[in-house]
Design an enzyme around this catalytic site. Structure first.
Site, PDB file in Angstrom:
ATOM      1  N   VAL A   1       0.894  -1.155   0.000  1.00 13.72           N
ATOM      2  CA  VAL A   1       0.000   0.000   0.000  1.00 13.72           C
ATOM      3  C   VAL A   1       0.932   1.204   0.000  1.00 13.72           C
ATOM      4  CG1 VAL A   1      -1.788   1.262   1.236  1.00 13.72           C
ATOM      5  CG2 VAL A   1      -1.792  -1.244   1.256  1.00 13.72           C
ATOM      6  N   PRO A   2       1.198   1.793  -1.161  1.00 10.31           N
ATOM      7  CA  PRO A   2       2.341   2.703  -1.333  1.00 10.31           C
ATOM      8  C   PRO A   2       2.106   4.129  -0.829  1.00 10.31           C
ATOM      9  CG  PRO A   2       1.210   2.455  -3.406  1.00 10.31           C
ATOM     10  CD  PRO A   2       0.500   1.552  -2.429  1.00 10.31           C
ATOM     11  N   CYS A   3       2.031   4.286   0.486  1.00  6.99           N
ATOM     12  CA  CYS A   3       1.849   5.628   1.041  1.00  6.99           C
ATOM     13  C   CYS A   3       3.067   6.515   0.777  1.00  6.99           C
ATOM     14  CB  CYS A   3       1.538   5.554   2.537  1.00  6.99           C
ATOM     15  SG  CYS A   3       2.725   4.618   3.511  1.00  6.99           S
ATOM     16  N   HIS A   4       4.193   5.906   0.377  1.00  7.19           N
ATOM     17  CA  HIS A   4       5.376   6.708   0.043  1.00  7.19           C
ATOM     18  C   HIS A   4       5.172   7.504  -1.250  1.00  7.19           C
ATOM     19  CE1 HIS A   4       5.958   2.843  -2.081  1.00  7.19           C
ATOM     20  NE2 HIS A   4       6.564   3.570  -3.007  1.00  7.19           N
ATOM     21  N   ARG A   5       4.135   7.190  -2.020  1.00  7.45           N
ATOM     22  CA  ARG A   5       3.884   7.909  -3.280  1.00  7.45           C
ATOM     23  C   ARG A   5       3.053   9.169  -3.079  1.00  7.45           C
ATOM     24  NH1 ARG A   5       2.352   2.396  -6.631  1.00  7.45           N
ATOM     25  NH2 ARG A   5       4.404   1.410  -6.400  1.00  7.45           N
TER      26      ARG A   5
END
Length: 361
Positions: free
Chosen positions: A316-320
């Site tokens: 779940v790419p919250c870094h994006r």
């Protein structure tokens, strides 16, 4: 860190110019060599995409990088304290040795003085530096069905209490308190950006976090409650699948994650996490973009909270997610990891998209 790091482009230009202004304040970690250097290092300059800039030696060491043998970034610390120089040299000579307090005493060094010196210079003690990998060895022994005493010895811990304390800090449970009939299984995951912990059931991934994330103990505690105390360690099919998919991600062969997920949050949070998974690798969105995509354009703060509550990193790419002004925003795994992940994901953009899309460093 005593000041905010300049942006990636500025620091890379400083590296190329061997700018002395950043000596002692910024270090470059080079992914292709596994080494960290001063910005004034005389070695051949690495490619920009292989560079991560960190503000302290401790961060570089925690990220798994070793010091450069040309520019000797540890030298100022060693010169300032002979005890540090002695121990760093000993560690270089015997990097796989299971260092103990008695070893330090036999070298004629005072334990309390050494502890303070290393904490001050590196943010960790010498034994923490030397034993960081050992806990993983003990974890893997237990995961393979080994006895607690075997895990303790494999981890290089002199005392059972120290081993219990290390596990308690990591998993929120001492080894003897781990369930022998788990519903949820914790597993150790190695990555180029630092070790992670996964928690899976027989069919789904419930958590994937870097072990140094401050929120990890509370997240594991909540999962243990969810499992009615039946949190243990071991490997499942989802655990094996996520390891394979992470290997593919970091090797540049695939940015796709197909491991089934179990969300632990509200319906709104789940909608936000689904929206995050739709952001293509190599691109970014703002919190307001996500709010619009979930049909709640005014709920920007709620989106930010859901983003921060995500406990399945990378998948779940919250870094994006970045600020509306293009600035980097907080990340539970550390801003340096967020920057590096965005750099890694550029390889997944098509050449045309790479030319048209700008990722903030």
């Amino acid at each position: 860190m005593l000041f905010d790091l300049p942006d990636h482009d500025t620091l890379y230009e400083a590296l190329l110019a061997r700018d002395t202004r950043f000596n002692g304040q910024v270090y470059v970690c080079v992914a292709s060599t596994g080494v960290f250097c001063r910005l004034t290092c005389p070695a051949r300059k690495p490619r920009k995409e292989n560079c991560t800039f960190l503000g302290t030696v401790g961060e570089c060491l925690e990220a798994g990088y070793r010091s450069c043998k040309r520019c000797h970034p540890l030298e100022p610390m060693a010169m300032a304290d002979p005890a540090i120089a002695t121990l760093l040299a000993a560690l270089d000579e015997r990097p796989d040795y299971r260092w103990r307090e008695s070893d330090i005493e036999r070298m004629g060094l005072d334990l309390s003085t050494v502890r303070r010196s290393f904490k001050r210079q590196f943010g960790m003690t010498f034994l923490e530096m030397a034993r960081q990998r050992r806990l993983r060895d003990g974890f893997e022994t237990l995961a393979g069905g080994g006895a607690v005493i075997d895990g303790q010895l494999d981890a290089g811990f002199e005392s059972a209490s120290a081993f219990r304390a290390a596990f308690l800090k990591l998993l929120g449970k001492a080894p003897g308190k781990l369930s022998t009939d788990p519903l949820l299984f914790a597993d150790w995951v190695q990555t180029p950006l630092g070790d992670m912990v996964s928690v899976t059931s027989a069919s789904q991934l419930h958590l994937l976090e870097f072990i140094d994330r401050k929120a990890l103990p509370k997240e594991l505690e909540r999962l243990n409650v969810h499992a009615k105390g039946r949190l243990g360690i071991g490997q499942t099919e989802p655990a094996a699948q996520i390891k394979e998919e992470l290997d593919a991600f970091f090797s540049g062969s695939s940015s796709e994650f197909q491991t089934p997920l179990a969300y632990h949050g509200s319906e709104f949070s789940g909608a936000v996490w689904d929206a995050l998974r739709k952001i293509p690798a190599g691109t970014t969105r703002s919190y307001s973009d996500i709010a619009v995509s979930v049909g709640r354009p005014s709920a920007v703060r709620a989106v930010a909270r859901a983003n921060g509550a995500n406990q399945i990193a990378l998948v779940v790419p919250c870094h994006r997610v970045i600020g509306a002004d293009g600035s980097m925003t907080g990340y539970g795994g550390g801003l340096w990891r967020k920057q590096k992940l965005l750099e890694i994901e550029r390889q997944y953009l098509s050449e045309k998209a790479r030319e048209n899309h700008h990722v903030t460093d």
